[in-house]
Design a protein around this motif. Structure first.
Motif, PDB file in Angstrom:
ATOM      1  N   ARG A  68       0.840  -1.209   0.000  1.00 41.18           N
ATOM      2  CA  ARG A  68       0.000   0.000   0.000  1.00 41.18           C
ATOM      3  C   ARG A  68       0.871   1.254   0.000  1.00 41.18           C
ATOM      4  NH1 ARG A  68      -2.303  -0.930   4.711  1.00 41.18           N
ATOM      5  NH2 ARG A  68      -3.523  -2.604   3.733  1.00 41.18           N
ATOM      6  N   LEU A  69       1.886   1.267   0.852  1.00 41.86           N
ATOM      7  CA  LEU A  69       2.760   2.430   0.983  1.00 41.86           C
ATOM      8  C   LEU A  69       3.567   2.670  -0.285  1.00 41.86           C
ATOM      9  CD1 LEU A  69       3.911   4.618   2.910  1.00 41.86           C
ATOM     10  CD2 LEU A  69       5.622   2.934   3.610  1.00 41.86           C
ATOM     11  N   VAL A  70       4.158   1.598  -0.831  1.00 41.02           N
ATOM     12  CA  VAL A  70       5.054   1.750  -1.982  1.00 41.02           C
ATOM     13  C   VAL A  70       4.277   2.068  -3.250  1.00 41.02           C
ATOM     14  CG1 VAL A  70       6.717   0.546  -3.455  1.00 41.02           C
ATOM     15  CG2 VAL A  70       6.892   0.362  -0.974  1.00 41.02           C
ATOM     16  N   THR A  71       3.145   1.403  -3.485  1.00 39.49           N
ATOM     17  CA  THR A  71       2.391   1.710  -4.705  1.00 39.49           C
ATOM     18  C   THR A  71       1.838   3.130  -4.670  1.00 39.49           C
ATOM     19  OG1 THR A  71       0.420   0.644  -3.753  1.00 39.49           O
ATOM     20  CG2 THR A  71       1.795  -0.686  -5.223  1.00 39.49           C
ATOM     21  N   ALA A  72       1.395   3.586  -3.503  1.00 40.08           N
ATOM     22  CA  ALA A  72       0.913   4.966  -3.399  1.00 40.08           C
ATOM     23  C   ALA A  72       2.049   5.957  -3.661  1.00 40.08           C
ATOM     24  CB  ALA A  72       0.313   5.209  -2.014  1.00 40.08           C
ATOM     25  N   HIS A  73       3.227   5.673  -3.127  1.00 38.77           N
ATOM     26  CA  HIS A  73       4.388   6.541  -3.337  1.00 38.77           C
ATOM     27  C   HIS A  73       4.758   6.581  -4.818  1.00 38.77           C
ATOM     28  CE1 HIS A  73       8.075   8.616  -2.001  1.00 38.77           C
ATOM     29  NE2 HIS A  73       8.649   7.974  -3.007  1.00 38.77           N
ATOM     30  N   LEU A  74       4.790   5.415  -5.466  1.00 40.17           N
ATOM     31  CA  LEU A  74       5.136   5.369  -6.881  1.00 40.17           C
ATOM     32  C   LEU A  74       4.084   6.081  -7.721  1.00 40.17           C
ATOM     33  CD1 LEU A  74       6.423   1.699  -7.157  1.00 40.17           C
ATOM     34  CD2 LEU A  74       7.803   3.778  -7.396  1.00 40.17           C
ATOM     35  N   GLY A  75       2.823   5.968  -7.321  1.00 43.10           N
ATOM     36  CA  GLY A  75       1.770   6.677  -8.042  1.00 43.10           C
ATOM     37  C   GLY A  75       1.982   8.181  -8.016  1.00 43.10           C
ATOM     38  N   ARG A  76       2.400   8.693  -6.858  1.00 43.21           N
ATOM     39  CA  ARG A  76       2.649  10.136  -6.745  1.00 43.21           C
ATOM     40  C   ARG A  76       3.911  10.545  -7.501  1.00 43.21           C
ATOM     41  NH1 ARG A  76       1.099   8.882  -1.370  1.00 43.21           N
ATOM     42  NH2 ARG A  76       3.292   8.753  -0.738  1.00 43.21           N
ATOM     43  N   ALA A  77       4.897   9.643  -7.582  1.00 43.17           N
ATOM     44  CA  ALA A  77       6.187   9.971  -8.193  1.00 43.17           C
ATOM     45  C   ALA A  77       6.221   9.699  -9.685  1.00 43.17           C
ATOM     46  CB  ALA A  77       7.300   9.167  -7.499  1.00 43.17           C
ATOM     47  N   ALA A  78       5.147   9.147 -10.247  1.00 41.04           N
ATOM     48  CA  ALA A  78       5.164   8.684 -11.635  1.00 41.04           C
ATOM     49  C   ALA A  78       5.513   9.790 -12.625  1.00 41.04           C
ATOM     50  CB  ALA A  78       3.818   8.068 -11.994  1.00 41.04           C
ATOM     51  N   GLU A  79       5.152  11.036 -12.296  1.00 35.07           N
ATOM     52  CA  GLU A  79       5.429  12.134 -13.222  1.00 35.07           C
ATOM     53  C   GLU A  79       6.924  12.350 -13.419  1.00 35.07           C
ATOM     54  OE1 GLU A  79       5.180  15.941 -10.186  1.00 35.07           O
ATOM     55  OE2 GLU A  79       3.357  15.256 -11.192  1.00 35.07           O
ATOM     56  N   ARG A  80       7.742  11.831 -12.490  1.00 33.55           N
ATOM     57  CA  ARG A  80       9.198  11.957 -12.618  1.00 33.55           C
ATOM     58  C   ARG A  80       9.791  10.868 -13.507  1.00 33.55           C
ATOM     59  NH1 ARG A  80       9.674  11.999  -6.607  1.00 33.55           N
ATOM     60  NH2 ARG A  80      11.320  10.450  -6.917  1.00 33.55           N
ATOM     61  N   ALA A  81       8.966   9.947 -13.992  1.00 31.27           N
ATOM     62  CA  ALA A  81       9.459   8.855 -14.819  1.00 31.27           C
ATOM     63  C   ALA A  81       8.525   8.638 -16.003  1.00 31.27           C
ATOM     64  CB  ALA A  81       9.594   7.582 -13.993  1.00 31.27           C
ATOM     65  N   GLN A  88      -1.836  -0.454  -9.212  1.00 33.10           N
ATOM     66  CA  GLN A  88      -2.405   0.080  -7.975  1.00 33.10           C
ATOM     67  C   GLN A  88      -3.366  -0.944  -7.381  1.00 33.10           C
ATOM     68  OE1 GLN A  88      -1.651   3.245  -6.532  1.00 33.10           O
ATOM     69  NE2 GLN A  88       0.010   3.121  -8.031  1.00 33.10           N
ATOM     70  N   LEU A  89      -3.520  -0.912  -6.075  1.00 30.45           N
ATOM     71  CA  LEU A  89      -4.476  -1.777  -5.389  1.00 30.45           C
ATOM     72  C   LEU A  89      -5.895  -1.269  -5.612  1.00 30.45           C
ATOM     73  CD1 LEU A  89      -2.513  -2.119  -2.039  1.00 30.45           C
ATOM     74  CD2 LEU A  89      -3.095  -4.035  -3.541  1.00 30.45           C
TER      75      LEU A  89
END
Length: 362
Positions: A68-81, A88-89
């Motif tokens: 939950r923590l990592v997928t949410a973090h990656l979702g927020r950071a996706a614009e950097r990649a 996502q869950l």
């Protein structure tokens, strides 16, 4: 009364998608541990349903909290990649993102990353470079996530001396049959035994961060129409760890072009061209995340993780195949020999591999 698999799947889908019409489901992938299905709704939308087993992951809550923590973090950071995306869950209407059934199994529903494909093994330098770039992106996107916020759902995972101790215990309890392949496994393990403490002894000098934990070739998704790696899947083992745990595991899997199911384990080789390409991709993206000690032990770490996985497969073989799925007798023994021969191949080329690594941009 024994429930059929179809009843269990239907119950899980009713939990996550009450009132929605399911058109079909079918097995997805060939994972060694979890059960996975692709689910198609009547609307045409496709999702991924998974079942995890309690004998593999005794702390399901920790696994799901990390995911939950990592997928949410990656979702927020996706614009950097740009060009990358991560699953996502999907939560039930009451907000719960997993369900524990009467047998203790954990069910979860994920978004499907469509127009992608998986590769059982890599065969070209372009594929290896793409994998290295994506693993570097994962480490970079999670670099600002405090690893201490994550639980450790498998505390001994990647602590090789613990696996060696378990192996010794399994040997004491085993009923040996004179199987030549078992004898060969034991001989190779004894020769490799001194390397078990390599990363533990250097831990204070090595980079610690959020790691994927299982970045094998089959956990990288490639674009359906090209050689571009676009996502990483299977976050059951995300946890605090050493960056060399991830790089070592990725290298030992992705630089074995013959894969893990070859009939003759002795033919297993570690490919130096794939190694150089994978590390070129990683360093271009995330070279600054590595310490000098990380780079100095990187080749040896690939051999160590191969040895560790060989131990795990052989332990499971000796204990009755309780952890990894098997489709035929002796499959875990065969897998163990592949990994041990791979480690031997890495050791035989260590000098050459280190020279190739040194030649890459820092």
């Amino acid at each position: 009364m024994n429930r059929s698999p179809a009843m269990d799947i239907a119950a899980a889908l009713a939990f996550f998608l009450p009132g929605q019409t399911i058109a079909a489901w079918e097995p997805l992938g060939r994972g060694n541990i979890n059960d996975t299905w692709k689910v198609t709704l009547a609307t045409g939308r496709q999702l991924v349903l998974q079942r995890l087993y309690p004998h593999v992951f005794p702390d399901m809550g920790a696994v799901m909290a990390n995911m939950r923590l990592v997928t949410a973090h990656l979702g927020r950071a996706a614009e950097r990649a740009p060009g990358l995306g991560f699953f996502q869950l999907i939560a039930a209407p009451d907000g719960q993102d997993h369900r524990i059934d009467a047998s203790g199994c954990c069910w979860r529903l994920l978004t499907l990353l469509d127009r992608t494909r998986t590769l059982a093994s890599l065969t070209t330098p372009a594929q290896a470079e793409a994998v290295g770039d994506l693993l570097g992106a994962f480490h970079l996107l999670t670099a600002d996530l405090n690893p201490d916020l994550l639980a450790d759902p498998l505390p001994d995972f990647h602590v090789t001396p613990r696996y060696l101790a378990r192996y010794d215990a399994a040997c004491r309890n085993a009923a040996w049959s004179g199987n030549r392949q078992e004898d060969l496994c034991r001989e190779m393990i004894e020769r490799l035994r001194p390397i078990a403490t390599l990363l533990e002894e250097a831990r204070d000098q090595l980079s610690r961060r959020v790691i994927h934990g299982d970045p094998k070739a089959a956990n990288f998704l490639f674009a359906a129409d090209g050689e571009r790696a676009v996502s990483l899947i299977d976050f059951d083992t995300v946890k605090p760890g050493l960056v060399l745990h991830d790089l070592g595991d990725c290298l030992r899997s992705c630089c074995n072009p013959l894969g893990e199911h070859r009939a003759d384990p002795e033919a297993t080789v570690f490919d130096p061209e794939l190694f150089q390409s994978l590390m070129a991709g990683y360093l271009r993206r995330a070279a600054h995340l590595l310490t000098p000690a990380d780079r100095g032990l990187l080749v040896a770490a690939a051999g160590l993780i191969g040895f560790e996985l060989g131990l795990r497969f052989f332990i499971d073989h000796l204990e009755g195949n309780r952890y990894f799925k098997v489709r035929r007798p002796g499959e875990n023994l065969h897998r163990a020999l592949v990994q041990l021969h791979l480690t031997r191949s890495i050791h035989s080329q260590q000098g050459q591999l280190e020279r190739r690594l040194a030649a890459l941009p820092a």
